[in-house]
Design a protein around this motif. Structure first.
Motif, PDB file in Angstrom:
ATOM      1  N   ARG A 157       0.815  -1.218   0.000  1.00  0.00           N
ATOM      2  CA  ARG A 157       0.000   0.000   0.000  1.00  0.00           C
ATOM      3  C   ARG A 157       0.850   1.270   0.000  1.00  0.00           C
ATOM      4  N   GLY A 183       3.564   6.689  -3.278  1.00  0.00           N
ATOM      5  CA  GLY A 183       3.031   5.811  -4.311  1.00  0.00           C
ATOM      6  C   GLY A 183       1.641   5.290  -4.018  1.00  0.00           C
ATOM      7  N   VAL A 184       0.842   6.051  -3.237  1.00  0.00           N
ATOM      8  CA  VAL A 184      -0.494   5.573  -2.884  1.00  0.00           C
ATOM      9  C   VAL A 184      -1.532   6.157  -3.841  1.00  0.00           C
ATOM     10  N   SER A 185      -2.705   5.534  -3.866  1.00  0.00           N
ATOM     11  CA  SER A 185      -3.769   5.949  -4.773  1.00  0.00           C
ATOM     12  C   SER A 185      -4.377   7.277  -4.353  1.00  0.00           C
ATOM     13  N   GLY A 186      -4.732   8.098  -5.323  1.00  0.00           N
ATOM     14  CA  GLY A 186      -5.490   9.307  -5.066  1.00  0.00           C
ATOM     15  C   GLY A 186      -6.948   8.959  -4.825  1.00  0.00           C
ATOM     16  N   ARG A 187      -7.756   9.990  -4.542  1.00  0.00           N
ATOM     17  CA  ARG A 187      -9.157   9.780  -4.183  1.00  0.00           C
ATOM     18  C   ARG A 187      -9.937   9.022  -5.252  1.00  0.00           C
ATOM     19  N   ASP A 188      -9.874   9.501  -6.503  1.00  0.00           N
ATOM     20  CA  ASP A 188     -10.690   8.897  -7.549  1.00  0.00           C
ATOM     21  C   ASP A 188     -10.265   7.463  -7.840  1.00  0.00           C
ATOM     22  N   ALA A 189      -8.953   7.220  -7.838  1.00  0.00           N
ATOM     23  CA  ALA A 189      -8.461   5.857  -8.068  1.00  0.00           C
ATOM     24  C   ALA A 189      -8.864   4.935  -6.927  1.00  0.00           C
ATOM     25  N   LEU A 190      -8.849   5.460  -5.693  1.00  0.00           N
ATOM     26  CA  LEU A 190      -9.241   4.645  -4.542  1.00  0.00           C
ATOM     27  C   LEU A 190     -10.717   4.288  -4.626  1.00  0.00           C
ATOM     28  N   SER A 250     -11.350   1.624  -7.103  1.00  0.00           N
ATOM     29  CA  SER A 250     -10.823   0.304  -6.737  1.00  0.00           C
ATOM     30  C   SER A 250     -11.665  -0.423  -5.701  1.00  0.00           C
ATOM     31  N   PRO A 288      -7.288   2.043   3.992  1.00  0.00           N
ATOM     32  CA  PRO A 288      -6.961   2.916   2.862  1.00  0.00           C
ATOM     33  C   PRO A 288      -7.653   4.275   2.996  1.00  0.00           C
ATOM     34  N   ALA A 313      -7.782   8.663   1.418  1.00  0.00           N
ATOM     35  CA  ALA A 313      -7.349   9.742   0.532  1.00  0.00           C
ATOM     36  C   ALA A 313      -7.859  11.047   1.121  1.00  0.00           C
TER      37      ALA A 313
END
Length: 278
Positions: free
Chosen positions: A56, A114-121, A124, A184, A186
């Motif tokens: 993560r 290297g973590v996901s931004g809001r929209d990508a989270l 997912s 997780p 954001a």
């Protein structure tokens, strides 16, 4: 995964440049500085060890221990890669490094990258999801408690607007008992944009308010539910409340409202229960 704990490195000088990241942690915080943060305590160290291997984007850079605590955390240290240095100091040196009396005697310097931004989270998240959304949370104790509740009731992600405080702040991580490292999250954008993204993702959004139109027990089951909580004191702004369905927690008259983390805990328990998540 390391087969045995890394060999401790003795530190006798509080000004040793190798432990610069641990200096005066009471007076400053590392959040926002290349994604670094401080994890404090045995339980949080164990959480960081698990997060280090989770993929993560949470990794440990160094560990600092009071010499009397080494034996008690050897099994946890063995979970970290051998390249993560473990520094050990006597109590006077340890306290001089930290800037105050650190009776816990367990610190780790971590990095989140290297973590996901809001929209990508959001994209997912599984088809059956529970999200806790927070707007304008400014108190780090409340932020930590929100994450602890989120972990307890199976929340898939915590999403915050950019006016909320950073959950990677040392105190927030400590109050969450390490849950900030496992759930997780954001933190970006406006509350309105966050709500729009959740609606686009098919979430039934419920804003918590003492004036909510529906009793908390009346929230129906849904494959995707997002609970929205607002800032301490004033709660969610009227414009936000008008854009979502609202729910209230019944209480005796005479008190304005519940603490935001308490209200979130009650609501999350109810929603997790009706959706068979607990």
């Amino acid at each position: 995964m390391a087969a045995s704990a890394p060999s401790p490195i003795r530190v006798d000088d509080p000004a040793d440049p190798r432990i610069a990241g641990f200096v005066s942690i009471k007076e400053r915080d590392l959040t926002g500085r290349q994604g670094r943060f401080i994890a404090e305590g045995t339980v949080v160290l164990r959480m960081l060890a698990a997060a280090h291997h989770s993929g993560r984007g949470l990794v440990a850079e160094a560990i600092l221990l009071l010499e009397s605590r080494v034996a008690g955390v050897e099994a946890i240290l063995a979970e970290f890669p051998a390249e993560v240095p473990v520094y050990v100091a006597a109590a006077p040196v340890f306290d001089a490094i930290a800037g105050f009396n650190m009776h816990r005697g367990v610190l780790a310097l971590g990095r989140r990258d290297g973590v996901s931004g809001r929209d990508a989270l959001i994209a997912s998240l599984p088809a059956s999801s529970l999200v806790l959304a927070a707007c304008g949370i400014s108190n780090h104790d409340n932020m930590g408690s929100l994450f602890r509740n989120a972990a307890a009731f199976g929340v898939d992600a915590v999403l915050m607007d950019d006016t909320s405080c950073d959950p990677m702040y040392r105190k927030a991580i400590r109050v969450s008992v390490g849950s900030v490292l496992t759930v997780p999250f954001a933190r970006e954008g406006s509350a309105a944009a966050l709500i729009e993204r959740l609606q686009h993702g098919g979430f039934a959004i419920w804003g918590l308010s003492p004036a909510g139109e529906t009793d908390i027990g009346g929230i129906p089951p849904a494959a995707r539910t997002a609970l929205l909580v607002g800032t301490e004191g004033e709660g969610l702004p009227p414009a936000i409340l008008k854009s979502v369905r609202t729910a209230r927690i019944r209480q005796r008259p005479g008190l304005d409202s519940l603490n935001v983390s308490m209200a979130a805990g009650i609501a999350l328990h109810q929603v997790a229960l009706i959706n068979d998540r607990i």
